[in-house]
Scaffold this active site. Structure first.
Site, short mmCIF file in Angstrom:
data_model
loop_
_atom_site.label_atom_id
_atom_site.label_comp_id
_atom_site.label_asym_id
_atom_site.label_seq_id
_atom_site.Cartn_x
_atom_site.Cartn_y
_atom_site.Cartn_z
NE ARG A 86 -0.51 1.77 3.63
CZ ARG A 86 0.61 2.49 3.79
NH1 ARG A 86 1.80 1.90 4.01
NH2 ARG A 86 0.59 3.80 3.71
N GLY A 87 0.21 2.41 -0.11
CA GLY A 87 0.98 3.65 -0.20
C GLY A 87 1.23 3.94 -1.67
CB ALA A 88 0.67 6.96 -3.73
CD GLN A 118 -3.93 2.77 6.61
OE1 GLN A 118 -4.58 3.18 7.56
NE2 GLN A 118 -4.46 2.58 5.43
CG ASP A 162 -3.14 7.88 -1.86
OD1 ASP A 162 -2.96 8.24 -0.69
OD2 ASP A 162 -2.93 6.72 -2.26
CG ASN A 179 -2.64 11.54 2.21
OD1 ASN A 179 -2.04 10.65 1.59
ND2 ASN A 179 -2.42 11.75 3.49
CE LYS A 180 -5.62 5.76 4.05
NZ LYS A 180 -6.56 4.94 3.23
O1 MRU Z 1 -4.84 3.23 1.95
P1 MRU Z 1 -3.36 3.44 1.95
O2 MRU Z 1 -2.69 2.93 3.17
O3 MRU Z 1 -2.73 2.94 0.68
O4 MRU Z 1 -3.22 5.02 1.95
C1 MRU Z 1 -1.94 5.57 1.86
C2 MRU Z 1 -1.90 7.03 2.06
O5 MRU Z 1 -2.90 7.70 2.18
C3 MRU Z 1 -0.54 7.67 2.00
O6 MRU Z 1 -0.51 8.83 2.76
C4 MRU Z 1 -0.20 8.03 0.54
O7 MRU Z 1 -0.36 6.93 -0.30
C5 MRU Z 1 1.15 8.57 0.40
S1 MRU Z 1 2.35 7.34 0.67
C6 MRU Z 1 3.89 7.97 0.44
#
Ligand code: MRU
Length: 351
Positions: free
Chosen positions: A46-48, A196, A237, A247-248
């Site tokens: 996970r994470g962009a 997270q 994201d 973002n989250k």
């Molecule tokens: O649902 P997730 O855990 O994939 O969400 C991730 C986020 O919101 C992060 O802040 C974002 O992807 C940036 S990661 C460098």
């Protein structure tokens, strides 16, 4: 100890299974595309930026054993893989960016023999991984300049090593500032509903020896009023052409609170997270996830009335006017965003 979120190993994709953290650091070997799809959907990876790498490696995984006789049939198969991977999660721009980079690499080598195109695609995926490692360090370099010694920084979700290959975006700024001798404190929002912040950010920062305090999301306002937060840094994201940032879920809350308390609010992200085809944040597709993540997932028994209606958007959009600056791998972008994003992300190629 050095950890790497995602890599190619033993004829497959090797990821840290993030759903097992912080209890165990367990790796997962993925040799099947449907297993990768599920791993993305279930946030094992996970994470962009990590999703960009997963998508790129997934494109290679999906065609490496393909026996197409000519480019059109090879490319048809590659497109099917692209659509399948793209159906896993909709919000992170990097996932689609990774897919598009791989498709473009295939097209620009279409006159070569198929086995060679496969090799080129593998190289492209590995280059995406190396680029992420460099980008994150560049974000760290620029981000650290905004951080002062003894700052306390609030963050949400996980925008660290685990969301990238090995260094992070929002957390890269913190890692770099610490490397250059600044002593910092970090407040990590637990990040309901998938935690997270609690499971990943608190674990990652503690391992790195960074002074981290975990708080519930609802505590941020109080800490800000008490003067305990100097800056907020979050990841992204997808960032629209005008700087609106998905973002989250909960990031927007922090931006509103920061404005009220006059605290700088920063977004950190690589160029690959920008989507200049979208004029504004309202065009960003927001993933909606299952009810059980809110009502039951991390609890011994369900915590909500059976069958209660649940709304579970995984991301929110922070309007550009609440963002003090966007820390990118190409430099720091300040308002007016429409003009400055175009200048830094579109016009100037990466050095
Ligand atoms: O649902 P997730 O855990 O994939 O969400 C991730 C986020 O919101 C992060 O802040 C974002 O992807 C940036 S990661 C460098």
């Amino acid at each position: 100890m050095y950890i790497r979120t995602i890599d190619w190993k033993g004829n497959g994709i090797k990821i840290i299974d993030q759903t097992k953290l912080p209890a165990k650091l367990q790796y997962l070997q993925i040799r099947d595309l449907s297993v990768l799809w599920k791993a993305i959907k279930e946030l094992k990876v996970r994470g962009a930026p990590a999703l960009g790498a997963a998508a790129a490696l997934g494109m290679y995984l999906g065609i490496k054993d393909e026996r197409a006789a000519d480019f059109p049939s090879f490319y048809r198969k590659l497109r099917r893989v692209a659509v399948y991977i793209g159906s896993s999660r909709p919000t992170a721009r990097n996932l689609f960016w990774g897919i598009e980079r791989m498709s473009a690499a295939a097209v620009s080598n279409k006159d070569r023999p198929i086995p060679l195109i496969k090799k080129i695609l593998f190289k492209e995926a590995m280059e995406i991984i190396e680029e992420d490692r460099r980008s994150c360090r560049d974000i760290g370099h620029y981000g650290a300049k905004l951080i002062h010694d003894k700052d306390t920084i609030l963050t949400i979700c996980n925008a660290g090593i685990l969301a990238t290959i090995d260094y992070g975006t929002a957390l890269a700024a913190i890692y770099r500032a610490e490397e250059t001798g600044k002593k910092l404190k970090v407040c990590a929002c637990e990040t309901r509903p998938l935690l997270q912040g609690a499971r990943l950010t608190a674990w990652e920062l503690s391992r790195k020896g960074i002074d981290v305090t975990l708080i519930c999301d609802s505590m941020a306002a109080t800490l800000m009023r008490q003067g305990k937060i100097d800056k907020v840094i979050a990841g992204a994201d997808r960032i629209a052409a005008n700087g609106d940032t998905a973002n989250k879920i909960g990031t927007y809350n922090l931006a509103v609170l920061s404005r009220f308390h006059k605290i700088p609010f920063f977004i950190a992200a690589p160029a690959s997270t920008f989507d200049l085809s979208l004029k504004a944040g309202k065009q960003i597709p927001i993933e909606e996830r299952g009810a059980a993540e809110i009502t039951a997932l991390f609890f011994k028994r369900p915590i909500a009335a059976k069958g209660v209606k649940v709304y579970n958007p995984a991301f929110d959009v922070t309007p550009n006017n609440l963002i003090t600056a966007i820390i990118t791998d190409r430099g720091i972008i300040k308002p007016p965003y429409l003009k400055n994003i175009k200048k830094m992300i579109k016009a100037a190629p990466k050095p």
